[in-house]
Design an enzyme around this catalytic site. Structure first.
Site, PDB file in Angstrom:
ATOM      1  N   ARG A   1       0.855  -1.193   0.000  1.00  0.00           N
ATOM      2  CA  ARG A   1       0.000   0.000   0.000  1.00  0.00           C
ATOM      3  C   ARG A   1       0.888   1.240   0.000  1.00  0.00           C
ATOM      4  NH1 ARG A   1       2.310   1.946   3.744  1.00  0.00           N
ATOM      5  NH2 ARG A   1       0.725   3.562   3.785  1.00  0.00           N
TER       6      ARG A   1
ATOM      7  N   ARG B   1      -7.328  -0.263  -6.810  1.00  0.00           N
ATOM      8  CA  ARG B   1      -7.668   0.791  -5.844  1.00  0.00           C
ATOM      9  C   ARG B   1      -7.871   2.080  -6.648  1.00  0.00           C
ATOM     10  NH1 ARG B   1      -4.242   1.203  -0.499  1.00  0.00           N
ATOM     11  NH2 ARG B   1      -6.219   2.057   0.244  1.00  0.00           N
TER      12      ARG B   1
ATOM     13  N   GLN C   1      -2.145   1.956   9.964  1.00  0.00           N
ATOM     14  CA  GLN C   1      -0.873   2.182   9.266  1.00  0.00           C
ATOM     15  C   GLN C   1       0.138   2.912  10.157  1.00  0.00           C
ATOM     16  OE1 GLN C   1      -3.874   2.693   7.914  1.00  0.00           O
ATOM     17  NE2 GLN C   1      -3.875   2.382   5.699  1.00  0.00           N
TER      18      GLN C   1
ATOM     19  N   ASP D   1      -2.390  10.784  -1.887  1.00  0.00           N
ATOM     20  CA  ASP D   1      -2.709   9.771  -2.895  1.00  0.00           C
ATOM     21  C   ASP D   1      -3.014  10.389  -4.244  1.00  0.00           C
ATOM     22  OD1 ASP D   1      -3.049   8.134  -0.377  1.00  0.00           O
ATOM     23  OD2 ASP D   1      -3.276   6.665  -1.985  1.00  0.00           O
TER      24      ASP D   1
ATOM     25  N   ASN E   1      -5.888  12.186   0.770  1.00  0.00           N
ATOM     26  CA  ASN E   1      -4.960  11.356   1.555  1.00  0.00           C
ATOM     27  C   ASN E   1      -5.785  10.547   2.545  1.00  0.00           C
ATOM     28  OD1 ASN E   1      -2.222  10.555   2.201  1.00  0.00           O
ATOM     29  ND2 ASN E   1      -2.490  11.619   4.140  1.00  0.00           N
ATOM     30  N   LYS E   2      -5.119   9.690   3.295  1.00  0.00           N
ATOM     31  CA  LYS E   2      -5.795   8.799   4.242  1.00  0.00           C
ATOM     32  C   LYS E   2      -6.830   9.550   5.066  1.00  0.00           C
ATOM     33  CE  LYS E   2      -5.441   5.318   4.539  1.00  0.00           C
ATOM     34  NZ  LYS E   2      -6.362   4.482   3.721  1.00  0.00           N
TER      35      LYS E   2
HETATM   36  O1  MRU Z   1      -4.595   2.997   2.323  1.00  0.00           O
HETATM   37  P1  MRU Z   1      -3.132   3.292   2.221  1.00  0.00           P
HETATM   38  O2  MRU Z   1      -2.334   2.750   3.353  1.00  0.00           O
HETATM   39  O3  MRU Z   1      -2.565   2.900   0.868  1.00  0.00           O
HETATM   40  O4  MRU Z   1      -3.047   4.872   2.310  1.00  0.00           O
HETATM   41  C1  MRU Z   1      -1.808   5.482   2.167  1.00  0.00           C
HETATM   42  C2  MRU Z   1      -1.813   6.940   2.396  1.00  0.00           C
HETATM   43  O5  MRU Z   1      -2.825   7.549   2.635  1.00  0.00           O
HETATM   44  C3  MRU Z   1      -0.496   7.646   2.242  1.00  0.00           C
HETATM   45  O6  MRU Z   1      -0.459   8.802   3.028  1.00  0.00           O
HETATM   46  C4  MRU Z   1      -0.299   8.049   0.776  1.00  0.00           C
HETATM   47  O7  MRU Z   1      -0.526   6.962  -0.073  1.00  0.00           O
HETATM   48  C5  MRU Z   1       1.041   8.595   0.537  1.00  0.00           C
HETATM   49  S1  MRU Z   1       2.314   7.379   0.653  1.00  0.00           S
HETATM   50  C6  MRU Z   1       3.795   8.127   0.308  1.00  0.00           C
END
Ligand code: MRU
Length: 362
Positions: free
Chosen positions: A55, A98, A210, A251, A261-262
């Site tokens: 991820r 995704r 995470q 993202d 982002n997350k």
């Molecule tokens: O669901 P995930 O763990 O893939 O989400 C990741 C994030 O939100 C990160 O902050 C983002 O991908 C940047 S990673 C350099």
């Protein structure tokens, strides 16, 4: 093996590719087990991405590119006549794994272009070109040097005396476990740590944790002390004056500077703005999406409610019969973002205008 960016490095290398096999550190099993998963086809790689074994926006782009390289090797040895059909189907499958991270579709399109532009070459020649392009996707991400630029921007903004410590807060994992290098947000944290004592607060980042499982593991692995914070404690911790900056990854960043982002990132940005704390987004230009005009156009991944209802597979926390909603990302309006740090430069508000300078081809 360690990955280096300028003088900064990490001992965390979550993937490797050799001879049609993509080895991925299974991030679902960290921190308790360090187990590698082998992917030998596009389908297996797509499943690894969908299930979060791998991820983080840049790393899922890298994984998808090598997933297609593995697919090319697979058809080469079994049915080379199916090369185009298999690679196109694999590309579709990977791109759909995704929806939010634009790095995924970006990397898949790069490989698709190689396949489409080489119909007259042999399957072996095409496989070698696909592998070369996948290496380029990874290498460009590894070299995307955001860390020093982000650290310098914050140092200028803070103007702290030499040797004074700074506390930064981060969300999710935007580190070596999410990129081909030292990370975006955690790259900046590593850059700052090389300049002054840094205290890192990591949000747990429910429900996949995470922060608790991955950011904590990665930073401790590299000797950086980290303090976990329940997500719900972040706003008040920022308001209390204990945090000098919030640094997150992304993202997808829309043309106007809105940042996906997350989920939970938007709340951090609001708390920062309300308290005069800098809110910094660190991301490679491969995360900028000039074709998406604003955050309203960014597809937000909805994950299974089971991931909220269960603490871990089979460990239920909520009563039977309750429903749950899990948008995996949120969008922070560009006006709340004090800096978008990329490998080619820093955008400050108004991002609608300043981000244009950083777009590929600008
Ligand atoms: O669901 P995930 O763990 O893939 O989400 C990741 C994030 O939100 C990160 O902050 C983002 O991908 C940047 S990673 C350099």
């Amino acid at each position: 093996v360690s990955t280096t960016s300028s003088s900064l490095s990490t001992s965390v290398v979550p993937w490797r590719y050799a001879a049609g096999r993509l080895h991925l550190l299974d991030q679902r099993r960290l921190p308790n087990e360090e187990v590698f998963l082998d992917c030998e086809s596009a389908a297996q790689t797509a499943e690894a991405i969908r299930s979060l074994a791998v991820r983080g926006a840049p790393l899922i782009g890298v994984a998808a590119a090598f997933g297609l390289a593995a697919e090319a090797r697979r058809v080469l040895s079994r049915s080379p006549g199916d090369f185009d059909v298999a690679l196109e189907a694999g590309a579709d499958r990977l791109a759909a794994a995704r929806p939010t991270a634009v790095n995924l579709s970006g990397a898949v399109e790069r490989i698709r272009r190689v396949v489409r532009e080489t119909p007259l070459l042999t399957p072996l020649e095409r496989t070698l070109l696909v592998e070369k392009e996948a290496e380029a996707v990874a290498e460009e991400d590894r070299l995307a040097c955001i860390a020093e630029r982000g650290a310098s921007w914050l140092e200028a903004r803070w103007n702290l005396p030499p040797g004074a410590s700074a506390t930064v807060l981060t969300h999710c994992n935007a580190g070596a476990l999410a990129t081909a290098g030292i990370g975006t947000a955690l790259g900046v944290v590593r850059g700052l740590s090389a300049r002054r004592p840094v205290v890192v607060f990591a949000d747990e980042t429910r429900p996949f944790f995470q922060g608790a499982r991955l950011t904590a593991w990665e930073l401790l692995r590299d000797g950086v002390a980290v303090t976990l914070l329940p997500d719900v404690a972040a706003a008040w911790t920022i308001a209390s004056g204990a945090v000098a900056a919030v640094i997150v990854g992304a993202d997808r960043i829309a043309r106007n500077g809105d940042v996906a982002n997350k989920v939970g990132t938007y709340g951090l940005a609001l708390a920062c703005r309300a308290n005069g704390v800098p809110f910094v987004v660190a991301a490679p230009t491969s995360t900028l999406d000039p074709l998406t005009l604003s955050g309203a156009d960014i597809p937000i991944e909805r994950r299974s409610s089971e991931e909220v209802l269960e603490l871990a597979p089979g460990v239920r926390v909520a009563p039977a019969g309750v429903t749950a909603l899990y948008p995996a990302f949120d969008v922070t309006p560009s006006a709340l973002v004090d800096a978008i740090v990329t490998e080619v430069g820093v955008s400050v508000p108004p991002h609608e205008i300043n981000l244009r300078e950083l777009l590929p081809g600008a």
